[in-house]
Write an enzyme that holds these catalytic residues in place. Structure first.
Site, PDB file in Angstrom:
ATOM      1  N   ASP A 193      33.344  -2.602  28.471  1.00 43.20           N
ATOM      2  CA  ASP A 193      32.274  -2.730  29.458  1.00 43.20           C
ATOM      3  C   ASP A 193      31.434  -3.953  29.109  1.00 43.20           C
ATOM      4  OD1 ASP A 193      30.492  -1.967  31.553  1.00 43.20           O
ATOM      5  OD2 ASP A 193      29.127  -1.167  30.054  1.00 43.20           O
TER       6      ASP A 193
ATOM      7  N   GLU B  90      18.479   2.036  32.002  1.00 41.28           N
ATOM      8  CA  GLU B  90      18.343   1.626  30.594  1.00 41.28           C
ATOM      9  C   GLU B  90      16.937   1.936  30.071  1.00 41.28           C
ATOM     10  OE1 GLU B  90      20.190  -1.965  29.393  1.00 41.28           O
ATOM     11  OE2 GLU B  90      22.096  -1.292  30.261  1.00 41.28           O
TER      12      GLU B  90
ATOM     13  N   THR C 275      28.729   1.817  36.039  1.00 38.16           N
ATOM     14  CA  THR C 275      28.714   2.655  34.829  1.00 38.16           C
ATOM     15  C   THR C 275      27.420   3.444  34.651  1.00 38.16           C
ATOM     16  OG1 THR C 275      27.957   0.635  33.761  1.00 38.16           O
ATOM     17  CG2 THR C 275      30.255   1.261  33.418  1.00 38.16           C
TER      18      THR C 275
HETATM   19  N1  DGL Z   1      28.747  -2.216  33.670  1.00 39.84           N
HETATM   20  C1  DGL Z   1      28.262  -2.784  34.905  1.00 39.84           C
HETATM   21  C2  DGL Z   1      29.005  -2.110  36.075  1.00 39.84           C
HETATM   22  O1  DGL Z   1      29.546  -1.033  35.966  1.00 39.84           O
HETATM   23  C3  DGL Z   1      26.759  -2.621  35.063  1.00 39.84           C
HETATM   24  C4  DGL Z   1      25.952  -3.469  34.113  1.00 39.84           C
HETATM   25  C5  DGL Z   1      26.118  -4.961  34.353  1.00 39.84           C
HETATM   26  O2  DGL Z   1      25.631  -5.476  35.374  1.00 39.84           O
HETATM   27  O3  DGL Z   1      26.743  -5.601  33.512  1.00 39.84           O
HETATM   28  O4  DGL Z   1      29.037  -2.664  37.138  1.00 39.84           O
END
Ligand code: DGL
Length: 270
Positions: free
Chosen positions: A15, A157, A190
């Protein structure tokens, strides 16, 4: 070409930051015997507001890193990377790749009755149109309404999972989508599974929420079974976490996403 894989090797989950720990958590709950290597690009997060070129370059670097760690399968936990860079990741990978966009799309197609589906995600995910394309590949008759929700990532967050500011933000973002009479909403990021109780409150009980973390955990189980890749070792499972930075409050935020203590953390310097 897929090489011969060792079932005792770990599952690689990656991620842009800590958010993908929701996926690692769903996989660990469903597949408690599997070892997991998690990579979070905490130095360069967020990806959701970056250009497709940059996102693809970062995704390629992470894929190469995890392949060197000898993972048996790659799970693209980040919706933004899956939406923008899936092709690049797949081309590079010598092991099977599963991604949250395909998982979420398949689940939405299975859930909708009236064929009106909403998708929420980061600006990069929504701009890529990847969810609409994936959903329409499985069922061209479905109409998809998309809505970027850039403020959700920082709110989650911050831990404002049940906060008036988040509630008002959700009402504002979701108003146009709900007005389209959707019966299913894909949580295409996520971070969003952590907002499920609040979204449920804002949306009521008539709209099905598709949580791609759970869906991909189910698909991972299927993939391992079909390819005889289930871990056969009797040792307790092992988790390793690689990050590119240890930002302020990293452990607190990470543990909220993972739902358990975070240890075994290595910082990768790029
Ligand atoms: N992990 C990113 C998503 O699922 C969210 C956080 C980001 O913008 O990096 O799109």
């Amino acid at each position: 070409m897929l090489m011969k894989l060792n079932p005792n090797n770990p599952i690689g989950v990656f991620d842009s930051g800590v958010g993908g720990l929701t996926v690692a958590r769903a996989i660990s709950e469903r597949l408690p015997l599997e070892n997991i290597i998690y990579f979070g690009d905490t130095a360069r997060v967020p990806y959701g507001v970056k250009s497709p070129e940059t996102i693809s370059r970062y995704a390629t670097q992470i894929t190469e890193f995890l392949l060197r760690q000898k993972v048996k399968v790659l799970i693209v936990a980040c919706n933004t990377m899956a939406a923008v860079a899936y092709g690049a990741i797949k081309d590079l990978s010598s092991v099977p790749v599963l991604d949250v966009v395909d998982a979420g799309a398949r689940s939405a197609v299975a859930e909708t009755h009236n064929k009106y589906v909403g998708v929420i995600g980061t600006p990069a995910t929504i701009n890529s149109n990847a969810y609409t394309r994936a959903i329409n590949t499985y069922d061209p008759k479905i109409t998809v309404f998309s809505q970027p929700c850039p403020l959700f990532v920082p709110l989650v967050e911050e831990g404002w999972l049940d906060h008036q500011v988040t509630r008002l933000t959700a009402q504002e973002y979701l108003k146009p989508v709900v007005a389209q009479n959707i019966d299913t909403l894909v949580l295409g990021c996520t971070h969003y599974p952590l907002l499920k109780p609040l979204l449920r409150e804002v949306l009521g009980n008539q709209i099905t929420l598709v949580d791609s973390a759970r869906t991909i955990a189910r698909e991972t189980e299927e993939l391992l079974r079909k390819n005889s890749l289930q871990n056969s070792q009797e040792k307790p499972s092992e988790y390793r976490f690689y990050v590119t930075d240890v930002p302020l409050r990293f452990k607190e935020i990470g543990e909220r996403f993972l739902g358990r203590t975070l240890s075994n953390i290595t910082v990768v310097k790029w």
